[in-house]
Write an enzyme that holds these catalytic residues in place. Structure first.
Site, PDB file in Angstrom:
ATOM      1  N   HIS A 126       0.862  -1.189   0.000  1.00 45.15           N
ATOM      2  CA  HIS A 126       0.000   0.000   0.000  1.00 45.15           C
ATOM      3  C   HIS A 126       0.899   1.240   0.000  1.00 45.15           C
ATOM      4  O   HIS A 126       2.004   1.208   0.533  1.00 45.15           O
ATOM      5  CB  HIS A 126      -0.906  -0.020   1.246  1.00 45.15           C
ATOM      6  CG  HIS A 126      -1.975   1.026   1.187  1.00 45.15           C
ATOM      7  ND1 HIS A 126      -1.743   2.342   1.505  1.00 45.15           N
ATOM      8  CD2 HIS A 126      -3.277   0.953   0.816  1.00 45.15           C
ATOM      9  CE1 HIS A 126      -2.861   3.036   1.336  1.00 45.15           C
ATOM     10  NE2 HIS A 126      -3.799   2.216   0.917  1.00 45.15           N
TER      11      HIS A 126
ATOM     12  N   GLU B 215      -3.827   2.685  -7.174  1.00 40.87           N
ATOM     13  CA  GLU B 215      -4.208   3.814  -6.312  1.00 40.87           C
ATOM     14  C   GLU B 215      -3.233   4.973  -6.506  1.00 40.87           C
ATOM     15  O   GLU B 215      -2.085   4.894  -6.036  1.00 40.87           O
ATOM     16  CB  GLU B 215      -4.156   3.405  -4.832  1.00 40.87           C
ATOM     17  CG  GLU B 215      -5.185   2.411  -4.408  1.00 40.87           C
ATOM     18  CD  GLU B 215      -5.464   2.506  -2.903  1.00 40.87           C
ATOM     19  OE1 GLU B 215      -6.632   2.392  -2.537  1.00 40.87           O
ATOM     20  OE2 GLU B 215      -4.528   2.712  -2.116  1.00 40.87           O
TER      21      GLU B 215
HETATM   22  O1  G3P Z   1      -6.562   1.554   0.753  1.00 39.74           O
HETATM   23  C1  G3P Z   1      -7.553   2.431   0.367  1.00 39.74           C
HETATM   24  C2  G3P Z   1      -7.063   3.770   0.149  1.00 39.74           C
HETATM   25  O2  G3P Z   1      -5.743   4.058   0.175  1.00 39.74           O
HETATM   26  C3  G3P Z   1      -7.968   4.754  -0.442  1.00 39.74           C
HETATM   27  O3  G3P Z   1      -8.211   5.618   0.595  1.00 39.74           O
HETATM   28  O4  G3P Z   1      -9.448   7.255   1.837  1.00 39.74           O
HETATM   29  O5  G3P Z   1      -9.043   7.583  -0.592  1.00 39.74           O
HETATM   30  O6  G3P Z   1     -10.634   5.829   0.162  1.00 39.74           O
HETATM   31  P1  G3P Z   1      -9.414   6.634   0.469  1.00 39.74           P
END
Ligand code: G3P
Length: 214
Positions: A86, A134
């Site tokens: 992550h 992400e």
């Molecule tokens: O692991 C999920 C993440 O990093 C996304 O976070 O708060 O943008 O939904 P968020």
């Protein structure tokens, strides 16, 4: 489609609050295999009928390790998978490879996070079950990955075509439109944290998003 909820380490989602949130999710979604909670290692003892992954772990068997989280003991805690790399807990590519292999050996799923296409290309040959794209700059914010990076999602879909890895997307996902768009772009899962955890009505938010996760 799958819905991963990363509880991270917010006040609202650790310890007693984590247990309470999980109970509330269970009340509505117990038995629903599309919903997976991703737990902080400190919350490993929370018993739940929901599918659960751990936020990170290391490619170690049970043994003389102090302060480590061996993949080899995760079954004992009823985990069904492990999240790796992550943005808030990065590890080397070598460690990713070893961890994915060990997770598979233990019968655990692996979800490896990637901050962009280059990273996806680097990790694809490890054959994780899931690769979660992400973009770090959108994590915790109000603009979703599906709104800001549709073309990158499209390219990631192409990269994973014909591989065993399924594409998950995350960052800034907060409502049904974000989920619908992610799905339309070809993602097979979403990874959400603050949109659920920081909401005054987490179950309402989850329910709304789950309606799109079919
Ligand atoms: O692991 C999920 C993440 O990093 C996304 O976070 O708060 O943008 O939904 P968020």
């Amino acid at each position: 489609m799958l819905f991963f909820i990363n509880l991270k380490a917010y006040d609202e989602s650790t310890g007693k609050k984590a247990a309470e949130l999980i109970r509330n999710i269970e009340r509505k979604f117990s038995g629903n295999s599309s919903l997976i909670v991703v737990l902080n290692p400190l919350d490993s003892m929370i018993g739940t009928t929901l599918q659960k992954y751990i936020q990170t772990a290391e490619p170690l068997a049970a043994g003389p390790f102090t302060g480590h989280i061996p993949i080899g003991i995760l079954r004992e805690y009823n985990y069904s998978g492990v999240m790796l790399n992550h943005s808030e807990c990065r590890i080397s590519n070598d460690k990713i490879g070893e961890s994915v292999a060990m997770a598979a050996k233990m019968g655990l799923k692996s979800l490896v996070c990637a901050d962009g296409l280059e990273k996806i290309r680097e990790i694809i040959h490890f054959k994780p079950d899931f690769i979660a794209y992400e973009p770090p700059e959108l994590i915790g914010g109000n603009i979703s990955v599906s709104t800001a990076k549709p073309e990158i999602i499209g390219e990631a879909v192409q990269l994973l075509k014909g591989t065993k890895s399924r594409l998950v997307v995350g960052a800034g996902i907060k409502n049904r439109i974000d989920v619908r768009m992610s799905k339309k772009l070809g993602a097979e899962g979403i990874l959400v944290s603050s949109g659920v955890v920081k909401s005054p009505e987490p179950i309402k938010v989850i329910t709304e998003m789950m309606e799109e996760v079919v």
